[in-house]
Design a protein around this motif. Structure first.
Motif, short mmCIF file in Angstrom:
data_model
loop_
_atom_site.label_atom_id
_atom_site.label_comp_id
_atom_site.label_asym_id
_atom_site.label_seq_id
_atom_site.Cartn_x
_atom_site.Cartn_y
_atom_site.Cartn_z
N ILE A 183 0.85 -1.20 0.00
CA ILE A 183 0.00 0.00 0.00
C ILE A 183 0.87 1.24 0.00
CG2 ILE A 183 -1.79 1.28 1.24
CD1 ILE A 183 -2.62 -1.46 2.49
N LYS A 241 2.08 2.26 -3.36
CA LYS A 241 1.04 2.94 -4.15
C LYS A 241 0.96 4.42 -3.77
CE LYS A 241 -2.52 0.29 -3.18
NZ LYS A 241 -3.90 -0.24 -3.24
N ILE A 242 1.07 4.70 -2.48
CA ILE A 242 1.03 6.09 -2.01
C ILE A 242 2.25 6.85 -2.50
CG2 ILE A 242 1.09 7.56 0.05
CD1 ILE A 242 -0.51 5.39 1.51
N TRP A 297 -4.49 2.22 6.33
CA TRP A 297 -3.63 2.66 5.24
C TRP A 297 -4.41 2.76 3.93
CZ3 TRP A 297 2.23 1.78 4.96
CH2 TRP A 297 2.81 2.02 6.21
N GLU A 298 -5.31 1.82 3.68
CA GLU A 298 -6.12 1.88 2.46
C GLU A 298 -7.03 3.11 2.46
OE1 GLU A 298 -6.15 0.53 -0.33
OE2 GLU A 298 -5.19 -1.44 -0.21
N TYR A 331 -4.98 6.00 1.53
CA TYR A 331 -4.66 5.96 0.10
C TYR A 331 -5.88 6.37 -0.74
CZ TYR A 331 -3.80 4.16 -4.56
OH TYR A 331 -3.68 4.06 -5.92
N LYS A 346 -6.78 10.18 -0.96
CA LYS A 346 -5.91 11.07 -1.74
C LYS A 346 -5.74 12.41 -1.02
CE LYS A 346 -6.14 7.97 -5.08
NZ LYS A 346 -5.08 6.99 -5.30
#
Length: 413
Positions: free
Chosen positions: A365, A368-369, A396-397, A400, A403
């Motif tokens: 994750i 991705k960030i 965390w998701e 993410y 945004k």
């Protein structure tokens, strides 16, 4: 900006109107009853969010976007409910089976209203419920955005904290050797004989990208310290006050600190000119946030041009207009950190002393960030601190998906 959610009373009224369909005042088709029931439940959830944001100053662009989406869909729901009843009653009056039902309801003293929505009404109701389902399914990230926005709106002292030549954040110093060496080459080189004005090299880049850190690296390099007889550092931030800056520069020319008592700008400049005429100096003017205007810059620069040959000025700014108006040469552009260095920095900020191999899902994750943070050291520290609060995949998701950093990057962090 202050964002106005639909007032809680407005949503409450809409909930009541939907509830009226469900409390025996109308005869409902089964599929319509289910959709209205779900609409009521979703509106109750939205009412809670509206109460949480009431009267608050919202700065985060993603949060504003989400709240506007909620407002738009709630308005659509209100318009549909307002329009659906008269159409339904009209259709019911035209229905062959309505007369007997109306006589029965009238006989027992109950108002006769039959909800027989048209196909278009049912379609619109389905679309509304689907939209609200999508919005409320993301309430976890919305709550994260609300928390992030509340944190960023905490009262702060006006302006940015003054910077100094000594680095305070070692995180910002990684991966900047190329910029550092290029600037030092400029500082140590000899200018053509007869150059009257002290050369000014701008360092330009987005807020939080590491301009000040690069300047600090250069300022503290031993080659620079030994080359210049005098090094000075001033921080401008929001207000370019030539009188105040002259005072600060003068304070760094010797141990005498009584210059603040002078009220005459002319006197201060005369003293500064005399002192700098004996020095090969380096002056760093950090964080010039606003266009100063030619007159203000010329007033500050006048005594600086008296420095001995080899004197130099560095300035940091995020504005190209400032770089062009104050600089005498092409700027050094500081951009996001290279991928490898940035990933290492982010891992340190988000995981602290934890070992990455112990958290493979979080590491995925995190990558991705990282791909969306544009290499900004400040973004890595800010988002990393939020992630470090809880080593949990759902947390965390949510961060993410929210945004939440996008609006901050738009504002140059």
């Amino acid at each position: 900006m202050k964002f106005e959610m639909l007032q809680s009373a407005v949503v409450e009224e809409l909930v009541s109107r939907v509830a009226a369909f469900l409390e025996g005042r109308y005869k409902l088709q089964d599929d319509v009853e289910g959709k209205l029931q779900r609409l009521k439940e979703l509106l109750v959830e939205i009412k809670i969010v509206g109460e949480a944001t009431a009267g608050k100053e919202i700065k985060n662009k993603n949060l504003l976007k989400r709240l506007k989406e909620i407002n738009d869909v709630v308005r659509q729901a209100g318009d549909l409910i307002q329009a659906i009843e008269p159409r339904c009653v009209e259709r019911a009056n035209a229905s062959p089976s309505f007369s007997a039902f109306k006589l029965f309801r009238t006989a027992i003293g109950v108002a006769a209203k039959v909800l027989l929505p048209c196909a278009e009404d049912v379609k619109q109701l389905s679309v509304l419920v689907e939209k609200l389902e999508g919005i409320t399914s993301k309430f976890g990230s919305l709550i994260a955005l609300l928390s992030f926005d509340a944190e960023s709106n905490k009262p702060r002292s006006t302006g940015r904290c003054p910077t100094a030549g000594l680095p305070t954040n070692l995180h910002s110093l990684v991966g900047r050797e190329n910029e550092k060496e290029g600037i030092i080459t400029f500082l140590l080189r000899k200018e053509p004989h007869g150059v009257r004005n002290v050369p000014v090299l701008p360092i330009i880049g987005a807020g939080g990208i590491g301009k000040t850190a690069v300047a600090q690296l250069v300022y503290n390099d031993e080659r620079v310290k030994s080359h210049f007889s005098l090094t000075m550092w001033v921080c401008v931030s929001e207000s370019f006050d030539a009188f105040k800056l002259t005072n600060e520069i003068l304070d760094q020319t010797d141990s005498h600190t009584g210059y603040g008592g002078f009220k005459s700008f002319n006197k201060l400049q005369a003293i500064l000119k005399e002192k700098l005429s004996k020095e090969i100096f380096l002056l760093v003017i950090d964080d010039v946030q606003n266009e100063t205007g030619k007159e203000a810059w010329d007033r500050l620069k006048a005594p600086l041009n008296s420095g001995k040959e080899g004197s130099k000025i560095l300035l940091t700014t995020r504005l190209e207009k400032v770089a062009k108006s104050m600089g005498t040469m092409n700027p050094v552009k500081v951009e996001g950190l290279p991928e490898e260095e940035y990933l290492s920095l982010f891992e340190e900020c988000a995981f602290g002393g934890a070992k990455l191999e112990e958290h493979p899902r979080l590491a995925a994750i995190g990558k991705k960030i990282v791909s969306e943070l544009e290499g900004s050291p400040l973004a890595a520290r800010t988002v990393g601190a939020l992630l470090q609060d809880k080593f949990d995949c759902d947390h965390w998701e949510r961060i993410y998906e929210s945004k939440m950093w996008e609006s901050e990057l738009d504002q140059d962090f």
